[in-house]
Motif scaffolding. Structure first.
Motif, PDB file in Angstrom:
ATOM      1  N   ILE A 234      73.317  63.300 -29.364  1.00 30.04           N
ATOM      2  CA  ILE A 234      72.682  64.610 -29.478  1.00 30.04           C
ATOM      3  C   ILE A 234      71.378  64.507 -30.268  1.00 30.04           C
ATOM      4  N   PHE A 235      70.299  64.994 -29.644  1.00 31.72           N
ATOM      5  CA  PHE A 235      69.008  65.131 -30.315  1.00 31.72           C
ATOM      6  C   PHE A 235      68.574  66.597 -30.309  1.00 31.72           C
ATOM      7  N   ASP A 236      69.506  67.519 -30.212  1.00 28.25           N
ATOM      8  CA  ASP A 236      69.171  68.941 -30.139  1.00 28.25           C
ATOM      9  C   ASP A 236      68.354  69.368 -31.353  1.00 28.25           C
ATOM     10  N   GLN A 237      67.274  70.109 -31.092  1.00 25.10           N
ATOM     11  CA  GLN A 237      66.391  70.662 -32.129  1.00 25.10           C
ATOM     12  C   GLN A 237      65.713  69.574 -32.971  1.00 25.10           C
ATOM     13  N   ALA A 238      65.779  68.346 -32.539  1.00 24.01           N
ATOM     14  CA  ALA A 238      65.098  67.275 -33.268  1.00 24.01           C
ATOM     15  C   ALA A 238      63.591  67.385 -33.059  1.00 24.01           C
ATOM     16  N   THR A 239      62.833  66.875 -34.027  1.00 22.03           N
ATOM     17  CA  THR A 239      61.377  66.914 -33.954  1.00 22.03           C
ATOM     18  C   THR A 239      60.826  65.499 -34.013  1.00 22.03           C
ATOM     19  N   PHE A 240      60.051  65.142 -33.002  1.00 26.45           N
ATOM     20  CA  PHE A 240      59.374  63.847 -32.966  1.00 26.45           C
ATOM     21  C   PHE A 240      57.876  64.133 -33.052  1.00 26.45           C
ATOM     22  N   SER A 241      57.255  63.810 -34.172  1.00 29.51           N
ATOM     23  CA  SER A 241      55.856  64.180 -34.353  1.00 29.51           C
ATOM     24  C   SER A 241      55.060  63.039 -34.973  1.00 29.51           C
ATOM     25  N   GLY A 242      53.858  62.847 -34.443  1.00 27.56           N
ATOM     26  CA  GLY A 242      52.921  61.919 -35.055  1.00 27.56           C
ATOM     27  C   GLY A 242      53.133  60.456 -34.751  1.00 27.56           C
ATOM     28  N   GLY A 243      54.173  60.103 -34.044  1.00 30.78           N
ATOM     29  CA  GLY A 243      54.414  58.695 -33.760  1.00 30.78           C
ATOM     30  C   GLY A 243      54.786  58.490 -32.305  1.00 30.78           C
ATOM     31  N   THR A 244      55.100  57.267 -31.988  1.00 33.22           N
ATOM     32  CA  THR A 244      55.495  56.934 -30.617  1.00 33.22           C
ATOM     33  C   THR A 244      57.012  56.949 -30.504  1.00 33.22           C
ATOM     34  N   VAL A 245      57.509  57.638 -29.503  1.00 28.42           N
ATOM     35  CA  VAL A 245      58.944  57.663 -29.213  1.00 28.42           C
ATOM     36  C   VAL A 245      59.149  56.827 -27.957  1.00 28.42           C
ATOM     37  N   ASP A 246      59.802  55.700 -28.108  1.00 25.76           N
ATOM     38  CA  ASP A 246      59.859  54.714 -27.031  1.00 25.76           C
ATOM     39  C   ASP A 246      61.276  54.557 -26.491  1.00 25.76           C
ATOM     40  N   PHE A 247      61.493  55.054 -25.264  1.00 20.52           N
ATOM     41  CA  PHE A 247      62.746  54.840 -24.544  1.00 20.52           C
ATOM     42  C   PHE A 247      62.504  53.922 -23.338  1.00 20.52           C
ATOM     43  N   THR A 248      61.465  53.112 -23.419  1.00 15.79           N
ATOM     44  CA  THR A 248      61.137  52.228 -22.304  1.00 15.79           C
ATOM     45  C   THR A 248      62.312  51.312 -21.976  1.00 15.79           C
ATOM     46  N   TYR A 249      62.652  51.249 -20.692  1.00 19.75           N
ATOM     47  CA  TYR A 249      63.730  50.394 -20.191  1.00 19.75           C
ATOM     48  C   TYR A 249      65.102  50.728 -20.802  1.00 19.75           C
ATOM     49  N   ALA A 250      65.229  51.915 -21.344  1.00 14.58           N
ATOM     50  CA  ALA A 250      66.542  52.344 -21.825  1.00 14.58           C
ATOM     51  C   ALA A 250      67.455  52.621 -20.631  1.00 14.58           C
ATOM     52  N   THR A 251      68.741  52.488 -20.859  1.00 16.77           N
ATOM     53  CA  THR A 251      69.722  52.714 -19.792  1.00 16.77           C
ATOM     54  C   THR A 251      70.636  53.861 -20.190  1.00 16.77           C
ATOM     55  N   PHE A 252      70.655  54.894 -19.354  1.00 15.04           N
ATOM     56  CA  PHE A 252      71.525  56.042 -19.577  1.00 15.04           C
ATOM     57  C   PHE A 252      72.641  55.961 -18.538  1.00 15.04           C
ATOM     58  N   SER A 253      73.757  55.426 -18.931  1.00 14.50           N
ATOM     59  CA  SER A 253      74.850  55.189 -17.981  1.00 14.50           C
ATOM     60  C   SER A 253      76.135  55.783 -18.539  1.00 14.50           C
ATOM     61  N   GLY A 254      76.534  56.891 -18.002  1.00 12.66           N
ATOM     62  CA  GLY A 254      77.744  57.547 -18.494  1.00 12.66           C
ATOM     63  C   GLY A 254      77.436  58.356 -19.737  1.00 12.66           C
ATOM     64  N   GLY A 255      78.281  59.312 -20.023  1.00 15.27           N
ATOM     65  CA  GLY A 255      78.081  60.131 -21.204  1.00 15.27           C
ATOM     66  C   GLY A 255      76.936  61.097 -21.030  1.00 15.27           C
ATOM     67  N   THR A 256      76.552  61.708 -22.141  1.00 16.42           N
ATOM     68  CA  THR A 256      75.519  62.732 -22.131  1.00 16.42           C
ATOM     69  C   THR A 256      74.538  62.480 -23.268  1.00 16.42           C
ATOM     70  N   VAL A 257      73.264  62.616 -22.947  1.00 18.86           N
ATOM     71  CA  VAL A 257      72.215  62.550 -23.970  1.00 18.86           C
ATOM     72  C   VAL A 257      71.487  63.882 -23.936  1.00 18.86           C
ATOM     73  N   ARG A 258      71.489  64.578 -25.062  1.00 18.78           N
ATOM     74  CA  ARG A 258      70.943  65.930 -25.113  1.00 18.78           C
ATOM     75  C   ARG A 258      69.687  65.971 -25.985  1.00 18.78           C
ATOM     76  N   PHE A 259      68.625  66.542 -25.399  1.00 13.46           N
ATOM     77  CA  PHE A 259      67.400  66.820 -26.138  1.00 13.46           C
ATOM     78  C   PHE A 259      67.119  68.327 -26.088  1.00 13.46           C
ATOM     79  N   VAL A 260      68.154  69.138 -26.101  1.00  7.39           N
ATOM     80  CA  VAL A 260      68.002  70.589 -25.961  1.00  7.39           C
ATOM     81  C   VAL A 260      67.205  71.130 -27.156  1.00  7.39           C
ATOM     82  N   GLY A 261      66.100  71.812 -26.846  1.00  3.26           N
ATOM     83  CA  GLY A 261      65.299  72.418 -27.908  1.00  3.26           C
ATOM     84  C   GLY A 261      64.536  71.418 -28.758  1.00  3.26           C
TER      85      GLY A 261
END
Length: 328
Positions: A234-261
């Protein structure tokens, strides 16, 4: 026998007796310098009072008591200044010794925490997590190092399936504790012990759950090549500011990844080459502003990615080839 007796006589002298040689040299020099200074001040004061007495009508003789008082006062003032400088120097030396002692103690605590994290028993590793987190709070100069060690632990090989070979009992609890500790330190950006400005390197880590909600990431954050499987991250309501957020070549297999809000602002968000399969990744109500979001060459096979009510303002959104699942 004579040599032995001579050593016994010399040992206490060399080991315990102070070396008075420098004192015997400095003391006479200091006395001579003080005498010369006093003599110079006396003559200066005498000339001053003599001139003042001569200017009076009728002229008066010089009052030697006034000259002596002025000389003693000047010497006392100079002595007080020198004593203050000496006391200040002693204070600096004491503070330096205290700082070195603190640094030595903190280094010992770091060694202890590192040893605990490498222990075979999960309970000891849990203690190491809390010890290292507390050390990061107390040791601002090396806070990034402590954070790097916790992130490095998450990057170590991990088998989330309890029935698979290589699964370690209690390992999931240790890893979830690290995530909780990190999240707790990312809630108040202005706190003295906040970890928000620091970098987090989760490259290649395996996540089978975890809660980063309402966290503030202000440094570089890397999930490059990470695997999100099972559970919910869960990354709900998280704030990513001023830097690089790198999910390059990440694998999302099964489960849930939430960036709601969640809010992505002032930096670059990279999902290039990421693989989305048999799971759900949701960016619903997320805000992307003043930066670049890239999904170039991302692959969607059987998973779901949603951007319902997401907001893009001042953002370059790059979406490369994204195959649609068969039968969709």
């Amino acid at each position: 026998m004579a040599v032995s007796l001579r050593r016994k006589r010399e040992a206490p002298r060399g080991r315990y007796a102070p070396n008075l040689g420098p004192v015997l040299v400095v003391a006479p020099v200091a006395l001579i310098a003080a005498g010369a200074l006093g003599w110079g001040i006396y003559h200066y004061a005498y000339d001053y009072f003599a001139q003042a007495a001569a200017d009076q009508k009728p002229p008066k003789p010089v009052n030697i008591n006034d000259v002596l008082k002025a000389t003693v006062t000047a010497l006392t003032l100079i002595g007080a200044v020198l004593a203050g400088l000496y006391a200040y120097r002693k204070q600096l030396l004491a503070e330096g010794d205290a700082h070195r002692a603190d640094a030595s103690q903190l280094a010992d605590r770091y060694t202890t925490a590192a040893e605990q994290l490498g222990h075979d028993q999960a309970a000891v590793r849990l203690a190491g997590v809390y010890t290292l987190a507390r050390l990061a709070d107390d040791w601002e100069e090396q806070r990034q190092v402590c954070i790097d060690v916790l992130c490095a632990y998450l990057r170590m090989p991990y088998e989330p399936d309890p029935t698979a070979p290589g699964h370690k009992a209690g390992e999931r609890e240790v890893r979830q504790t690290i995530i909780r500790v990190i999240r707790d330190h990312l809630q108040e950006p202005d706190a003295a012990t906040a970890w928000c400005p620091h970098d987090f390197n989760f490259t290649g880590a395996v996540f089978d759950g975890g809660n980063f909600s309402t966290s503030h990431f202000r440094g570089a954050t890397s999930f490059r090549g990470a695997t999100f499987t099972r559970g919910t991250v869960i990354f709900d309501q998280a704030t990513f500011s001023g830097g690089t957020v790198d999910f390059t070549y990440a694998t999302f297999s099964g489960g849930t990844v939430r960036f709601v809000g969640a809010t992505f602002s002032g930096g670059t968000v990279r999902f290039g080459g990421a693989t989305f399969s048999s799971g759900t990744v949701t960016f619903d109500h997320a805000t992307f502003s003043s930066g670049t979001v890239t999904f170039d060459h991302a692959t969607l096979t059987g998973g779901t990615v949603t951007f319902d009510h997401a907001t893009f303002s001042g953002t370059v959104f790059e979406w490369g080839p994204l195959p649609v699942p068969a039968g969709a």
